[in-house]
Design a protein around this motif. Structure first.
Motif, short mmCIF file in Angstrom:
data_model
loop_
_atom_site.label_atom_id
_atom_site.label_comp_id
_atom_site.label_asym_id
_atom_site.label_seq_id
_atom_site.Cartn_x
_atom_site.Cartn_y
_atom_site.Cartn_z
N GLN A 48 0.82 -1.20 0.00
CA GLN A 48 0.00 0.00 0.00
C GLN A 48 0.85 1.26 0.00
O GLN A 48 0.37 2.33 -0.37
N TRP A 49 2.10 1.14 0.44
CA TRP A 49 3.02 2.28 0.30
C TRP A 49 4.19 1.89 -0.62
O TRP A 49 5.31 2.36 -0.49
N TRP A 156 -0.37 -0.44 10.63
CA TRP A 156 -0.77 0.31 9.44
C TRP A 156 -2.27 0.48 9.31
O TRP A 156 -2.75 1.52 8.84
N THR A 157 -3.05 -0.50 9.72
CA THR A 157 -4.50 -0.44 9.57
C THR A 157 -5.19 0.29 10.72
O THR A 157 -6.42 0.35 10.78
N ASN A 158 -4.42 0.85 11.65
CA ASN A 158 -5.00 1.51 12.81
C ASN A 158 -4.38 2.90 13.00
O ASN A 158 -3.67 3.14 13.97
N PRO A 159 -4.62 3.82 12.06
CA PRO A 159 -4.00 5.15 12.16
C PRO A 159 -4.59 5.96 13.29
O PRO A 159 -5.75 5.77 13.71
N GLU A 180 -7.36 11.94 3.84
CA GLU A 180 -6.51 10.94 3.21
C GLU A 180 -5.70 10.23 4.28
O GLU A 180 -5.24 10.84 5.24
N HIS A 181 -5.50 8.93 4.09
CA HIS A 181 -4.58 8.15 4.92
C HIS A 181 -3.16 8.64 4.67
O HIS A 181 -2.88 9.32 3.68
N SER A 207 6.32 10.40 7.41
CA SER A 207 5.21 10.23 6.49
C SER A 207 4.73 11.58 5.99
O SER A 207 4.48 11.77 4.80
N SER A 302 -3.88 13.12 6.73
CA SER A 302 -3.68 12.89 8.16
C SER A 302 -2.46 11.99 8.34
O SER A 302 -2.54 10.77 8.22
N PHE A 306 0.30 6.16 14.03
CA PHE A 306 -0.48 4.94 14.17
C PHE A 306 -0.46 4.49 15.62
O PHE A 306 0.38 4.93 16.41
#
Length: 473
Positions: A48-49, A156-159, A180-181, A207, A302, A306
């Motif tokens: 994803q990145w 990663w799935t819990n920002p 945006e993530h 990031s 954002s 995380f």
């Protein structure tokens, strides 16, 4: 019919870099294991990145046990001095590793873990607890029994939320369409969402820095594009980092280029800004406010970091630090108020152990909310924990880890530009300038990843990967 613990496999949650490193060490020690990856391929979160380039070259991005197993299978390691992208890390290293005969039969994809407990027990019951198998439940309803569980599921799935108080800002839920993530692909797949728009980036980690540099490049190509950067502190020194004094040149260059864009006005910097309110406007924009200060934007990135998700292990007995959410023993060693990535001392199975026998969280999740994680640390954690599970406590406690200095000593230094330019505030005696002091490092995180955008250096961290605002990634 009772099941002996030693007849059961070790379950590894997460098929990212650190989870697969744990699998490699388990394979070398001939300990039965199962890797549960939520995605449909190895390192699904890393992909994803995938457009982001790591700070460190290939020589530091491969776990030692993984390298040995791959070498035995005829794998040709990429050019050791090249800095890979996330996609290259996944395709050129993690996919071949997961496909090795020693690992492939034991890696399950599309296998999201929703709970870990003890078979027939909640966390209240004590009798026979240590000799009762751990039970891992998947989203599809399957239950697996395990002698031990290594949680390398990442963050990663819990920002984190955008609100500065650790809870959503007023109106954050209603403004979700504008958010945006972290690490959108500004120069690639996501370009149209940002070109000609005014984008607000919130966060002070790498990031945020990567996204800001990509947006600055886009602004040069599309003049209508504008960039605003909001941080809570009164100085961007933490994000600029050590610059020329950084032991990883690509990471230092990130801060230097960001500073240049701020100074020439390409990036508008707003300091002392803590997001309190979001309000959508009638012209399809969003107003973000802190006190009397308001920023109006078309998009908001954002990049606030995380946090670990401990909900699916809530029936285990965990002794978590009340501030960071790491183990209580590890917390003082990684406290971002005291440490940068390069000053975290070596640690392993002893510091990662929980009151629940046989359960370990490793990788970025082990750091809780501390944003100073490096992938090298995760690899050494995996080696130490697997040695402990094998009963080899001498090896488990022989933790060796050298990390690069960042040029700053903690994640929130009070430094002015002269201090930064004058050199590192940290002792670099253990890191000769001719050899970066890192053994297998690749990513830190933002809570994260050691990242640099594709445009940062021409030759060149978080789900089930390892990735929070950080001085080191």
């Amino acid at each position: 019919m009772s099941t002996s613990l030693h007849d059961l496999p070790v379950v590894v949650i997460g098929g990212g870099p650190v989870g697969l490193a744990a699998a490699a060490h388990l394979a070398e020690r001939e300990i039965p294991f199962v890797v549960l990856e939520a995605g449909d391929a190895p390192a699904a979160a890393v992909r994803q990145w995938g457009h982001v380039r790591l700070f460190s070259p290939w020589r530091y991005n491969v776990d030692a046990a993984a390298r040995r197993l791959l070498a035995d299978a005829g794998w040709v390691e990429p050019d050791l001095d090249v800095l890979p992208t996330g996609a290259q890390l996944a395709d050129d290293y993690l996919r071949p590793l997961a496909d090795l005969p020693a690992l492939k039969p034991h890696v399950r994809y599309d296998s999201r873990v929703i709970a870990v407990t003890r078979q027939g027990m909640d966390r209240v019951r004590t009798a026979n607890r240590a000799t009762t198998p751990l039970l891992v439940r998947l989203a599809n309803g399957d239950d697996l029994l395990a002698r031990a569980v290594i949680d390398a599921s990442g963050t990663w799935t819990n920002p984190n939320v955008l609100g500065a108080s650790g809870i959503p800002a007023h109106g954050e839920g209603e403004a979700v369409a504008f958010l945006e993530h972290a690490l959108p692909d500004v120069a690639g797949a996501d370009r149209n969402r940002f070109a000609g728009k005014r984008t607000l980036v919130v966060g002070a980690g790498h990031s945020a820095a990567n996204t800001l540099l990509s947006l600055a490049e886009l602004a040069g190509q599309t003049p209508e594009t504008s960039v605003v950067w909001a941080i809570r502190s009164t100085s961007p020194a933490r994000t600029y980092g050590g610059e020329a004094d950084d032991a990883l040149p690509a990471r230092g260059a990130l801060g230097s280029r960001l500073r240049a864009h701020v100074e020439d006005g390409t990036i508008e910097l707003v300091t002392g800004f803590a997001v309190e309110h979001l309000e959508t406007t009638t012209d399809d924009r969003v107003r973000v406010s802190h006190g009397a200060t308001t920023i109006t934007a078309d998009r908001i990135v954002s990049a606030t970091g995380f946090r670990p998700d401990h909900t699916f292990v809530s029936e285990l007995r965990l002794d978590l630090d009340p501030i960071l959410g790491s183990t209580r023993a590890l917390a003082p060693l990684i406290d971002p108020n005291e440490h940068s990535c390069g000053t975290v001392p070596p640690h392993g199975a002893d510091e990662l152990a929980q009151p629940e026998p046989g359960f370990y969280a490793i990788g970025v999740k082990s750091y809780g909310r501390a944003p100073t994680f490096l992938l090298a640390t995760g690899y050494e954690q995996a080696r130490s924990v697997v040695a402990a599970l094998a009963g080899d406590w001498e090896a488990a406690r022989d933790v060796q880890l050298d990390l690069p200095e960042t040029g700053v000593c903690n994640s929130n230094p009070v430094l002015d530009s002269d201090t930064i330019a004058g050199g590192s505030c940290c002792d670099t005696s253990a890191a000769p300038a001719t050899e970066p002091a890192a053994r297998g490092l690749a990513t830190g995180i933002d809570g994260g990843l050691l990242r640099a955008p594709l445009t940062l250096i021409s030759v060149t961290e978080a789900g089930n990967s390892d990735q929070a605002g950080t001085c080191c990634g």
